[in-house]
Design a protein around this motif. Structure first.
Motif, PDB file in Angstrom:
ATOM      1  N   SER A 180       0.848  -1.197   0.000  1.00 40.54           N
ATOM      2  CA  SER A 180       0.000   0.000   0.000  1.00 40.54           C
ATOM      3  C   SER A 180       0.883   1.245   0.000  1.00 40.54           C
ATOM      4  CB  SER A 180      -0.888   0.016   1.252  1.00 40.54           C
ATOM      5  OG  SER A 180      -0.102   0.211   2.417  1.00 40.54           O
ATOM      6  N   PRO A 181       0.322   2.375  -0.431  1.00 44.63           N
ATOM      7  CA  PRO A 181       1.087   3.625  -0.353  1.00 44.63           C
ATOM      8  C   PRO A 181       1.490   3.961   1.084  1.00 44.63           C
ATOM      9  CG  PRO A 181      -0.787   3.897  -1.806  1.00 44.63           C
ATOM     10  CD  PRO A 181      -0.940   2.550  -1.139  1.00 44.63           C
ATOM     11  N   GLU A 182       0.653   3.613   2.050  1.00 46.09           N
ATOM     12  CA  GLU A 182       0.966   3.898   3.451  1.00 46.09           C
ATOM     13  C   GLU A 182       2.229   3.153   3.901  1.00 46.09           C
ATOM     14  OE1 GLU A 182      -1.244   4.407   7.713  1.00 46.09           O
ATOM     15  OE2 GLU A 182      -2.162   3.070   6.247  1.00 46.09           O
ATOM     16  N   LYS A 183       2.373   1.903   3.472  1.00 52.12           N
ATOM     17  CA  LYS A 183       3.574   1.132   3.831  1.00 52.12           C
ATOM     18  C   LYS A 183       4.809   1.733   3.171  1.00 52.12           C
ATOM     19  CE  LYS A 183       1.375  -3.109   5.135  1.00 52.12           C
ATOM     20  NZ  LYS A 183       1.254  -4.533   5.013  1.00 52.12           N
ATOM     21  N   ALA A 184       4.660   2.215   1.949  1.00 54.07           N
ATOM     22  CA  ALA A 184       5.778   2.878   1.274  1.00 54.07           C
ATOM     23  C   ALA A 184       6.170   4.141   2.022  1.00 54.07           C
ATOM     24  CB  ALA A 184       5.403   3.203  -0.169  1.00 54.07           C
ATOM     25  N   PHE A 185       5.181   4.932   2.406  1.00 54.24           N
ATOM     26  CA  PHE A 185       5.447   6.166   3.145  1.00 54.24           C
ATOM     27  C   PHE A 185       6.180   5.852   4.443  1.00 54.24           C
ATOM     28  CE2 PHE A 185       4.455   9.487   6.192  1.00 54.24           C
ATOM     29  CZ  PHE A 185       4.699  10.632   5.457  1.00 54.24           C
ATOM     30  N   GLN A 186       5.690   4.885   5.190  1.00 55.82           N
ATOM     31  CA  GLN A 186       6.319   4.516   6.460  1.00 55.82           C
ATOM     32  C   GLN A 186       7.751   4.026   6.249  1.00 55.82           C
ATOM     33  OE1 GLN A 186       3.482   1.675   7.927  1.00 55.82           O
ATOM     34  NE2 GLN A 186       2.137   3.255   8.767  1.00 55.82           N
ATOM     35  N   PHE A 187       7.976   3.289   5.167  1.00 54.09           N
ATOM     36  CA  PHE A 187       9.310   2.777   4.862  1.00 54.09           C
ATOM     37  C   PHE A 187      10.295   3.923   4.619  1.00 54.09           C
ATOM     38  CE2 PHE A 187      12.565   1.407   1.838  1.00 54.09           C
ATOM     39  CZ  PHE A 187      13.074   0.289   2.481  1.00 54.09           C
ATOM     40  N   ILE A 221      14.814  11.779  -1.648  1.00 52.83           N
ATOM     41  CA  ILE A 221      15.969  11.378  -2.466  1.00 52.83           C
ATOM     42  C   ILE A 221      16.203   9.876  -2.322  1.00 52.83           C
ATOM     43  CG2 ILE A 221      18.494  11.562  -2.631  1.00 52.83           C
ATOM     44  CD1 ILE A 221      18.139  14.607  -2.214  1.00 52.83           C
ATOM     45  N   ASN A 222      16.059   9.338  -1.106  1.00 62.91           N
ATOM     46  CA  ASN A 222      16.194   7.888  -0.912  1.00 62.91           C
ATOM     47  C   ASN A 222      15.124   7.123  -1.687  1.00 62.91           C
ATOM     48  OD1 ASN A 222      18.436   8.147   0.733  1.00 62.91           O
ATOM     49  ND2 ASN A 222      17.238   8.173   2.611  1.00 62.91           N
ATOM     50  N   LEU A 223      13.906   7.633  -1.696  1.00 63.99           N
ATOM     51  CA  LEU A 223      12.830   7.018  -2.474  1.00 63.99           C
ATOM     52  C   LEU A 223      13.205   7.019  -3.958  1.00 63.99           C
ATOM     53  CD1 LEU A 223       9.042   7.720  -2.127  1.00 63.99           C
ATOM     54  CD2 LEU A 223      10.130   7.759  -4.352  1.00 63.99           C
ATOM     55  N   LEU A 224      13.690   8.152  -4.440  1.00 64.99           N
ATOM     56  CA  LEU A 224      14.070   8.263  -5.852  1.00 64.99           C
ATOM     57  C   LEU A 224      15.233   7.335  -6.191  1.00 64.99           C
ATOM     58  CD1 LEU A 224      13.756  12.130  -6.214  1.00 64.99           C
ATOM     59  CD2 LEU A 224      12.162  10.394  -7.100  1.00 64.99           C
ATOM     60  N   LYS A 225      16.149   7.172  -5.249  1.00 61.04           N
ATOM     61  CA  LYS A 225      17.265   6.247  -5.457  1.00 61.04           C
ATOM     62  C   LYS A 225      16.740   4.825  -5.623  1.00 61.04           C
ATOM     63  CE  LYS A 225      21.572   4.671  -3.398  1.00 61.04           C
ATOM     64  NZ  LYS A 225      22.465   4.747  -2.235  1.00 61.04           N
ATOM     65  N   ASP A 226      15.806   4.433  -4.745  1.00 54.81           N
ATOM     66  CA  ASP A 226      15.215   3.093  -4.848  1.00 54.81           C
ATOM     67  C   ASP A 226      14.403   2.922  -6.130  1.00 54.81           C
ATOM     68  OD1 ASP A 226      16.410   2.558  -2.435  1.00 54.81           O
ATOM     69  OD2 ASP A 226      14.559   2.058  -1.378  1.00 54.81           O
ATOM     70  N   ALA A 227      13.879   4.039  -6.653  1.00 57.61           N
ATOM     71  CA  ALA A 227      13.132   4.000  -7.915  1.00 57.61           C
ATOM     72  C   ALA A 227      14.066   4.041  -9.124  1.00 57.61           C
ATOM     73  CB  ALA A 227      12.139   5.158  -7.978  1.00 57.61           C
ATOM     74  N   GLU A 228      15.370   4.025  -8.865  1.00 61.11           N
ATOM     75  CA  GLU A 228      16.398   4.014  -9.900  1.00 61.11           C
ATOM     76  C   GLU A 228      16.407   5.286 -10.752  1.00 61.11           C
ATOM     77  OE1 GLU A 228      16.142   0.273 -11.989  1.00 61.11           O
ATOM     78  OE2 GLU A 228      16.440  -0.856 -10.139  1.00 61.11           O
ATOM     79  N   ILE A 229      16.163   6.417 -10.081  1.00 60.75           N
ATOM     80  CA  ILE A 229      16.291   7.715 -10.737  1.00 60.75           C
ATOM     81  C   ILE A 229      17.767   8.103 -10.663  1.00 60.75           C
ATOM     82  CG2 ILE A 229      15.555  10.137 -10.716  1.00 60.75           C
ATOM     83  CD1 ILE A 229      13.268   8.050 -11.229  1.00 60.75           C
ATOM     84  N   SER A 230      18.301   8.578 -11.752  1.00 59.94           N
ATOM     85  CA  SER A 230      19.715   8.932 -11.850  1.00 59.94           C
ATOM     86  C   SER A 230      20.149   9.873 -10.728  1.00 59.94           C
ATOM     87  CB  SER A 230      19.970   9.604 -13.202  1.00 59.94           C
ATOM     88  OG  SER A 230      21.243  10.199 -13.227  1.00 59.94           O
TER      89      SER A 230
END
Length: 89
Positions: free
Chosen positions: A21-28, A43-52
């Motif tokens: 769920s989005p809530e679990k992602a937010f909490q993570f 920035i950590n979220l974007l890193k995990d999403a493989e954004i340059s």
């Protein structure tokens, strides 16, 4: 596909593949548990999403500018949910 669409697509893939769920992602990604995502946490979220790494900081700032409705410099759960709903739809 524009750069924005590519980034949003990568975030969508991260959310749907790794979290129930989005809530679990937010909490993570809310490392300090304060109920807000700071620039560093986004920035950590974007890193995990493989954004340059080259554009991660710029994208984080743009996401905060776009979704930080109370202008406190971070993204709350309700702001995050709005962003994810927009991305997933």
């Amino acid at each position: 596909m524009s750069t924005k669409e590519v980034i949003l697509n990568k975030i969508q893939i991260l959310m749907t593949k790794n979290f129930d769920s989005p809530e679990k992602a937010f909490q993570f990604f809310d490392d300090n548990g304060d109920g807000k995502l700071s620039k560093k946490e986004i920035i950590n979220l974007l890193k995990d999403a493989e954004i340059s790494g080259f554009i991660r900081g710029v994208v984080a700032v743009k996401l905060i500018e776009a979704y930080d409705k109370d202008t406190n410099g971070s993204v709350s759960w309700s702001e995050f949910k709005f962003a994810i709903d927009e991305i997933l739809n």
